[in-house]
Design a protein around this motif. Structure first.
Motif, PDB file in Angstrom:
ATOM      1  N   LEU A   1       0.809  -1.208  -0.068  1.00 37.59           N
ATOM      2  CA  LEU A   1       0.024   0.088   0.040  1.00 37.59           C
ATOM      3  C   LEU A   1       0.847   1.399  -0.033  1.00 37.59           C
ATOM      4  N   ARG A   2       1.855   1.267   0.642  1.00 37.17           N
ATOM      5  CA  ARG A   2       2.792   2.166   0.862  1.00 37.17           C
ATOM      6  C   ARG A   2       3.488   2.278  -0.410  1.00 37.17           C
ATOM      7  N   VAL A   3       3.722   1.426  -1.264  1.00 36.18           N
ATOM      8  CA  VAL A   3       4.078   1.679  -2.485  1.00 36.18           C
ATOM      9  C   VAL A   3       3.429   2.618  -3.722  1.00 36.18           C
ATOM     10  N   VAL A   4       2.154   2.060  -3.605  1.00 32.35           N
ATOM     11  CA  VAL A   4       0.941   2.558  -4.213  1.00 32.35           C
ATOM     12  C   VAL A   4       0.837   4.224  -3.978  1.00 32.35           C
ATOM     13  N   GLU A   5       0.820   4.279  -2.569  1.00 35.05           N
ATOM     14  CA  GLU A   5       0.684   5.590  -2.131  1.00 35.05           C
ATOM     15  C   GLU A   5       1.920   6.722  -2.441  1.00 35.05           C
ATOM     16  N   ALA A   6       3.144   6.004  -2.355  1.00 34.25           N
ATOM     17  CA  ALA A   6       4.301   6.701  -2.635  1.00 34.25           C
ATOM     18  C   ALA A   6       4.212   7.095  -4.426  1.00 34.25           C
ATOM     19  N   LEU A   7       3.912   6.198  -5.213  1.00 39.49           N
ATOM     20  CA  LEU A   7       3.998   6.412  -6.537  1.00 39.49           C
ATOM     21  C   LEU A   7       2.781   7.511  -7.020  1.00 39.49           C
ATOM     22  N   ALA A   8       2.013   7.356  -6.279  1.00 35.06           N
ATOM     23  CA  ALA A   8       0.496   8.153  -6.824  1.00 35.06           C
ATOM     24  C   ALA A   8       1.063   9.655  -6.431  1.00 35.06           C
ATOM     25  N   ALA A   9       1.788   9.643  -5.126  1.00 32.38           N
ATOM     26  CA  ALA A   9       2.206  11.158  -4.822  1.00 32.38           C
ATOM     27  C   ALA A   9       3.458  11.563  -5.652  1.00 32.38           C
ATOM     28  N   ALA A  10       4.382  10.688  -6.145  1.00 34.34           N
ATOM     29  CA  ALA A  10       5.402  11.160  -6.871  1.00 34.34           C
ATOM     30  C   ALA A  10       4.886  11.669  -8.418  1.00 34.34           C
ATOM     31  N   THR A  11       3.857  10.795  -8.841  1.00 32.84           N
ATOM     32  CA  THR A  11       3.593  11.216 -10.035  1.00 32.84           C
ATOM     33  C   THR A  11       2.167  12.066 -10.280  1.00 32.84           C
ATOM     34  N   ASP A  12       1.829  12.470  -9.012  1.00 30.77           N
ATOM     35  CA  ASP A  12       0.335  13.221  -9.184  1.00 30.77           C
ATOM     36  C   ASP A  12      -0.718  12.571  -9.766  1.00 30.77           C
ATOM     37  N   THR A  13      -0.841  11.325  -9.394  1.00 21.75           N
ATOM     38  CA  THR A  13      -1.815  10.542  -9.946  1.00 21.75           C
ATOM     39  C   THR A  13      -2.871  10.017  -8.883  1.00 21.75           C
ATOM     40  N   ASP A  14      -3.968   9.834  -9.028  1.00 18.27           N
ATOM     41  CA  ASP A  14      -4.896   9.257  -8.086  1.00 18.27           C
ATOM     42  C   ASP A  14      -4.561   7.557  -7.850  1.00 18.27           C
ATOM     43  N   PRO A  15      -4.411   7.438  -6.703  1.00 15.09           N
ATOM     44  CA  PRO A  15      -4.086   5.823  -6.549  1.00 15.09           C
ATOM     45  C   PRO A  15      -4.881   4.694  -7.383  1.00 15.09           C
ATOM     46  N   SER A  16      -6.305   5.288  -7.634  1.00 14.37           N
ATOM     47  CA  SER A  16      -7.204   4.262  -8.151  1.00 14.37           C
ATOM     48  C   SER A  16      -6.840   4.500  -9.565  1.00 14.37           C
ATOM     49  N   GLU A  17      -6.105   5.249 -10.152  1.00 17.82           N
ATOM     50  CA  GLU A  17      -5.941   5.358 -11.618  1.00 17.82           C
ATOM     51  C   GLU A  17      -4.476   4.566 -11.921  1.00 17.82           C
ATOM     52  N   LEU A  18      -3.688   4.134 -10.879  1.00 14.73           N
ATOM     53  CA  LEU A  18      -2.638   3.253 -11.327  1.00 14.73           C
ATOM     54  C   LEU A  18      -2.904   1.809 -11.680  1.00 14.73           C
TER      55      LEU A  18
END
Length: 85
Positions: free
Chosen positions: A15-32
């Motif tokens: 979950l932390r990986v998804v949250e970090a990537l979402a923050a780094a790419t300015d993307t909503d986690p549900s869109e990853l």
């Protein structure tokens, strides 16, 4: 640069990986794309939940970025450490 560490009893590293990537790419986690397209999230969680004091690091590609998870609980996206706070 901010850094956070895991509470191994309540945090999921996947979950932390998804949250970090979402923050780094300015993307909503549900869109990853689902994390399991890149790595087995259950295996990742188990690897970092062990009480081992071994220095472990895992790198993999996810959503066009290089993700590194370190044994101290930090998550780096393309070489930059990201926190969720």
């Amino acid at each position: 640069m901010t850094s956070t560490t895991l509470d191994y009893h309540s945090d999921s590293i996947s979950l932390r990986v998804v949250e970090a990537l979402a923050a780094a790419t300015d993307t909503d986690p549900s869109e990853l794309e689902p994390l399991y397209h890149a790595i087995d999230p259950e295996a990742l969680d188990q690897l970092f939940q062990s009480d081992s004091s071994a220095d472990v690091s895992v790198e993999f590609g996810y959503h066009g970025s290089l993700v590194e998870v370190r044994s101290d609980g930090t998550v780096a996206i393309d070489g930059t450490v990201h926190g969720t706070e």
